[in-house]
Design an enzyme around this catalytic site. Structure first.
Site, PDB file in Angstrom:
ATOM      1  N   MET A  17       8.025 -29.246  17.599  1.00  0.00           N
ATOM      2  CA  MET A  17       7.534 -29.196  18.535  1.00  0.00           C
ATOM      3  C   MET A  17       8.663 -28.850  19.557  1.00  0.00           C
ATOM      4  SD  MET A  17       6.452 -33.008  20.327  1.00  0.00           S
ATOM      5  CE  MET A  17       8.578 -34.198  19.815  1.00  0.00           C
ATOM      6  N   VAL A  18       9.778 -29.018  19.148  1.00  0.00           N
ATOM      7  CA  VAL A  18      10.904 -28.590  21.042  1.00  0.00           C
ATOM      8  C   VAL A  18      10.574 -26.813  20.097  1.00  0.00           C
ATOM      9  CG1 VAL A  18      12.597 -28.249  21.672  1.00  0.00           C
ATOM     10  CG2 VAL A  18      11.852 -30.000  20.832  1.00  0.00           C
ATOM     11  N   GLY A  19      11.098 -26.785  19.375  1.00  0.00           N
ATOM     12  CA  GLY A  19      11.326 -24.986  18.501  1.00  0.00           C
ATOM     13  C   GLY A  19      10.015 -24.763  19.757  1.00  0.00           C
ATOM     14  N   LEU A  42      13.553 -19.724   5.082  1.00  0.00           N
ATOM     15  CA  LEU A  42      15.024 -20.291   5.339  1.00  0.00           C
ATOM     16  C   LEU A  42      15.485 -21.555   5.793  1.00  0.00           C
ATOM     17  CD1 LEU A  42      18.474 -19.164   6.133  1.00  0.00           C
ATOM     18  CD2 LEU A  42      17.366 -19.499   8.015  1.00  0.00           C
ATOM     19  N   LEU A  44      17.753 -24.756   5.697  1.00  0.00           N
ATOM     20  CA  LEU A  44      18.948 -24.115   6.893  1.00  0.00           C
ATOM     21  C   LEU A  44      19.858 -25.156   6.255  1.00  0.00           C
ATOM     22  CD1 LEU A  44      17.073 -25.178  10.475  1.00  0.00           C
ATOM     23  CD2 LEU A  44      18.142 -23.009   9.092  1.00  0.00           C
ATOM     24  N   LEU A 108      19.972 -28.619  21.574  1.00  0.00           N
ATOM     25  CA  LEU A 108      19.668 -29.727  21.253  1.00  0.00           C
ATOM     26  C   LEU A 108      19.972 -30.832  20.420  1.00  0.00           C
ATOM     27  CD1 LEU A 108      17.260 -26.769  21.884  1.00  0.00           C
ATOM     28  CD2 LEU A 108      15.960 -28.917  22.228  1.00  0.00           C
ATOM     29  N   SER A 110      20.400 -35.444  21.585  1.00  0.00           N
ATOM     30  CA  SER A 110      19.222 -36.474  21.843  1.00  0.00           C
ATOM     31  C   SER A 110      19.634 -37.987  22.771  1.00  0.00           C
ATOM     32  CB  SER A 110      18.768 -37.344  20.604  1.00  0.00           C
ATOM     33  OG  SER A 110      18.372 -38.301  20.596  1.00  0.00           O
ATOM     34  N   SER A 111      19.215 -38.598  22.889  1.00  0.00           N
ATOM     35  CA  SER A 111      19.577 -39.917  24.163  1.00  0.00           C
ATOM     36  C   SER A 111      20.182 -41.078  23.403  1.00  0.00           C
ATOM     37  CB  SER A 111      18.337 -40.706  24.729  1.00  0.00           C
ATOM     38  OG  SER A 111      17.248 -40.803  24.253  1.00  0.00           O
ATOM     39  N   CYS A 112      19.963 -40.773  21.805  1.00  0.00           N
ATOM     40  CA  CYS A 112      20.282 -41.977  21.247  1.00  0.00           C
ATOM     41  C   CYS A 112      21.628 -41.750  20.811  1.00  0.00           C
ATOM     42  CB  CYS A 112      19.304 -41.766  19.830  1.00  0.00           C
ATOM     43  SG  CYS A 112      19.799 -40.797  18.719  1.00  0.00           S
ATOM     44  N   TYR A 139      22.025 -40.964  12.304  1.00  0.00           N
ATOM     45  CA  TYR A 139      20.848 -39.564  13.270  1.00  0.00           C
ATOM     46  C   TYR A 139      21.835 -39.584  14.579  1.00  0.00           C
ATOM     47  CZ  TYR A 139      17.302 -36.469  16.116  1.00  0.00           C
ATOM     48  OH  TYR A 139      17.141 -36.075  17.013  1.00  0.00           O
ATOM     49  N   LYS A 143      24.347 -35.728  15.365  1.00  0.00           N
ATOM     50  CA  LYS A 143      24.001 -35.384  17.393  1.00  0.00           C
ATOM     51  C   LYS A 143      25.412 -35.401  17.675  1.00  0.00           C
ATOM     52  CE  LYS A 143      19.889 -33.852  16.679  1.00  0.00           C
ATOM     53  NZ  LYS A 143      19.082 -32.935  16.737  1.00  0.00           N
ATOM     54  N   LEU A 169      11.318 -37.125  23.964  1.00  0.00           N
ATOM     55  CA  LEU A 169      10.047 -36.337  23.913  1.00  0.00           C
ATOM     56  C   LEU A 169       9.148 -36.322  23.392  1.00  0.00           C
ATOM     57  CD1 LEU A 169      12.275 -33.291  22.938  1.00  0.00           C
ATOM     58  CD2 LEU A 169      11.865 -34.554  25.677  1.00  0.00           C
ATOM     59  N   HIS A 182       7.038 -40.890  16.576  1.00  0.00           N
ATOM     60  CA  HIS A 182       8.213 -41.808  17.725  1.00  0.00           C
ATOM     61  C   HIS A 182       6.800 -42.439  18.581  1.00  0.00           C
ATOM     62  CE1 HIS A 182      10.713 -38.626  17.036  1.00  0.00           C
ATOM     63  NE2 HIS A 182      12.019 -39.474  17.387  1.00  0.00           N
ATOM     64  N   ARG A 190      -2.479 -44.911  17.137  1.00  0.00           N
ATOM     65  CA  ARG A 190      -3.312 -46.382  16.862  1.00  0.00           C
ATOM     66  C   ARG A 190      -3.820 -46.545  17.903  1.00  0.00           C
ATOM     67  NH1 ARG A 190       1.430 -49.861  16.336  1.00  0.00           N
ATOM     68  NH2 ARG A 190       2.844 -48.176  15.590  1.00  0.00           N
TER      69      ARG A 190
END
Length: 325
Positions: A17-19, A42, A44, A108, A110-112, A139, A143, A169, A182, A190
């Site tokens: 989604m972000v990429g 590739l 990663l 990038l 995350s707020s977590c 997670y 980050k 996001l 998320h 739902r």
């Protein structure tokens, strides 16, 4: 601003989604040499493969948008996968970028990364000042490690590796898995399924009282490119060697209850909303302090209502991709 549309720009995670949003943004700005590699091309997590990729490609800028991501249920059920895969992805890309002379990289996060009970709104200096939210701690630790990798290569080797910490996001390209998504894609699916199935209620995890901030992914992409293009002196003046990351958000939040009502409106669901208090709420509130990024000249442009409409339209046009999942 430092915009070189002829630069070789690698976007790690370009199918996510972000990429994919970053690729859209770069393309719209006239960048003509965007380097990508799918997972089949590739892996990663494979250090040798990542090093060979950087050795074989002259990269001027790298956006590290690749990550293993998921909602509360996914994080809680697969903690080892979340910390292991994300640590390896970050370490492989950042170290290879350094070893093969990539001048500028954007990580990038995350707020977590911030403590569960951090002062609201959460400023960048709240990092490592308290206990993390237990459901996504592995997670979050991965980050945090990514931020510190960038800081450490900057301090030791004079690199220009930057970090942005987005709030929650959503938008085109999101994961609408029935169990491992998320909050916004999970609710959109739902409510959509409930309406299509003629159900009279939707059950939502938790109490509905936690407050969350949401940012459309196209705004996140715009912020990422903005930060990447800032002159080094401007970016460094806004950070410190030990506090190099920048929050990205809207500066406003809403309760999960209010969000669910907004999603019901967007999906045209007219039944009842009920909340399952036996399920975890997560942190009571997560709102970003966006003073720093606003001072650097960026603000979001997509409000939540318009963003939800856009996200839902994308889901409806791609729902066949998620059938059975």
């Amino acid at each position: 601003m430092n915009r070189n549309t002829g630069a070789a720009v690698y976007v790690a995670g370009h199918n996510g989604m972000v990429g994919s949003a970053i690729v859209r943004r770069l393309t719209s700005l006239g960048y003509v040499n965007i380097v990508t590699a799918s997972h089949s091309e590739l892996d990663l997590v494979d250090q040798r493969a990542v090093r060979a990729f950087f050795e074989g490609n002259h990269i001027d800028q790298a956006y590290l948008a690749a990550a293993k991501v998921g909602g509360i249920e996914a994080n809680d059920s697969s903690p080892a996968d979340f910390i292991y895969d994300n640590l390896l992805i970050e370490a492989n890309i950042i170290k290879s970028a350094h070893d093969f002379g990539v001048p500028r990289l954007l990580f990038l996060g995350s707020s977590c990364i911030y403590p569960k009970f951090a002062h609201q709104p959460m400023a960048e200096d709240a990092l490592l000042t308290g206990t993390l939210e237990a459901t996504n701690e592995p997670y979050a630790i991965a980050k945090i490690a990514g931020i510190k990798l960038c800081e450490s290569f900057n301090r030791q080797y004079g690199r220009d590796y930057r970090s942005v910490m987005p709030t929650n996001l959503y938008g085109p390209g999101d994961n609408y898995h029935a169990s491992f998504s998320h909050v916004i894609p999970g609710l959109l699916r739902r409510f959509h399924d409930a309406r299509e199935g003629g159900e009279d209620k939707v059950v939502i995890w938790g109490s509905g009282s936690p407050r969350r901030e949401f940012l459309h992914v196209d705004d996140m992409a715009a912020a990422s490119v903005h930060i990447m293009e800032l002159d080094r002196e401007v970016y460094q003046a806004s950070t410190t060697p030990m506090l190099s990351h920048v929050n990205v958000g809207t500066g406003s939040d809403c309760s999960i209850n209010d969000l669910a009502s907004a999603v019901a409106k967007v999906t045209r669901f007219t039944g009842r909303l009920t909340f399952d208090n036996s399920k975890p709420d997560g942190a009571p509130r997560k709102l970003m302090d966006v003073t720093r990024i606003q001072a650097l000249g960026w603000k979001p442009t997509i409000d939540l209502e318009d963003g939800l409409e856009d996200a839902y339209a994308w889901f409806v046009s791609h729902q066949a991709d998620f059938r059975g999942r």
